[in-house]
Scaffold this active site. Sequence first.
Site, mmCIF file in Angstrom:
data_model
loop_
_atom_site.group_PDB
_atom_site.id
_atom_site.type_symbol
_atom_site.label_atom_id
_atom_site.label_comp_id
_atom_site.label_asym_id
_atom_site.label_seq_id
_atom_site.Cartn_x
_atom_site.Cartn_y
_atom_site.Cartn_z
ATOM 1 N N CYS A 13 0.824 -1.208 0.000
ATOM 2 C CA CYS A 13 0.000 0.000 0.000
ATOM 3 C C CYS A 13 0.860 1.260 0.000
ATOM 4 O O CYS A 13 1.336 1.696 1.054
ATOM 5 C CB CYS A 13 -0.923 -0.026 1.215
ATOM 6 N N CYS A 27 -0.464 4.109 2.128
ATOM 7 C CA CYS A 27 -0.235 3.979 3.570
ATOM 8 C C CYS A 27 1.219 4.272 3.918
ATOM 9 O O CYS A 27 1.504 4.920 4.924
ATOM 10 C CB CYS A 27 -0.536 2.561 4.054
ATOM 11 N N ASP A 28 2.149 3.779 3.127
ATOM 12 C CA ASP A 28 3.563 3.772 3.542
ATOM 13 C C ASP A 28 4.485 4.663 2.712
ATOM 14 O O ASP A 28 5.662 4.809 3.049
ATOM 15 C CB ASP A 28 4.092 2.324 3.479
#
Length: 303
Positions: free
Chosen positions: A127, A130-131
């Site tokens: 992701c 997300c990261d």
Amino acid sequence: MIIGSGCAGNTAAIYAARANLKPLVVIGHEPGGQLSITSLVENFPGFPKGIDGPELVENMKTQAEAFGAEYVYGSVEEADLSKRPFRLNIDGVWHETRTLIIASGASARWLGLPNEQKLIGHGVSSCATCDGAFYKNQKVMVVGGGDSAMEEAIFLTRFASQVTLVHRREHFRASKIMLDRARHNPKIRFLNNTVVEDVFDVASKCVKSVRLKNVETGQTWDEDVDGFFVAIGHIPNTKPFKGQIDLDQEGYIVSHGGARTNIPGVFHAGDVQDRTYRQAITAAGAGCMAAIEAERLLESEGH
Ligand code: NAP
């Protein structure tokens, strides 16, 4: 009951709640589904300037709750669909429902490299949204040749100094518009006909390098990277229903027309059944169909 809180589950909840069916929506291990881990959604009708995925799916939940839908966190551990009411074990507690909408989506597929699972959360990710921010001015790698891989690679150029996109073939599955955008981005470097053999370094608990192999020449080499993003598709979340609901070879629900499964009263919606379109708007449409079918069935039974 509706299993899944993505686009399909939330839309089913809006329709079911508005029809006074008192839906209970089960939020699993990926709340909000795929939309919650995506960035700008530019192709959902009604938002000419686009809308952030997490905002879109949260809006749907708020809309469903406004009509009385209830949400509960948990995983379906077991399901007994042999008779009605159907019974579902959610985190050890049995629930009963007269109709069931399975909108449990599909989860990220991993490459199966020897060190991959050991480094998830330590540089290996599925992701970028997300990261990605962890990799400011660093080098990252994205694996895959579909729209997800293009989207992840383009998103990561906001942070990373260089994004290497590794794909196992010469040709891409991605749509032309996404591929063109990635190709025109000066920070993205393409490595075609290349597979990843492993990711390192488990001993230091972070990603430092990967071993690559050119499938045409057989040549292998190591490259330094700081982040490793896997974007190679998804696996449908149907495990608790195996042996009861008709599934295809890859575990996707087999539709028996409309939103119907092989079991009357159990309906499907979204990516858990759809291996072709897999879009937010088609998932929303499928959620609507499932709720309408549930409503009509209950009505025909005098609900
Ligand atoms: P996908 O279209 O199924 O593509 C998966 C890619 O991963 C393929 O290129 C495949 O290679 C590769 N792959 C699969 N297993 C692999 C393995 N073991 N090793 C190396 N490579 C592997 O999946 P997706 O990209 O997640 O897209 C899914 C759906 O969502 C599509 O319908 C897509 O259009 C949609 N989507 C749309 C957008 C957008 O429009 N903004 C964004 C994201 C997703 P091969 O090609 O060789 O099989």
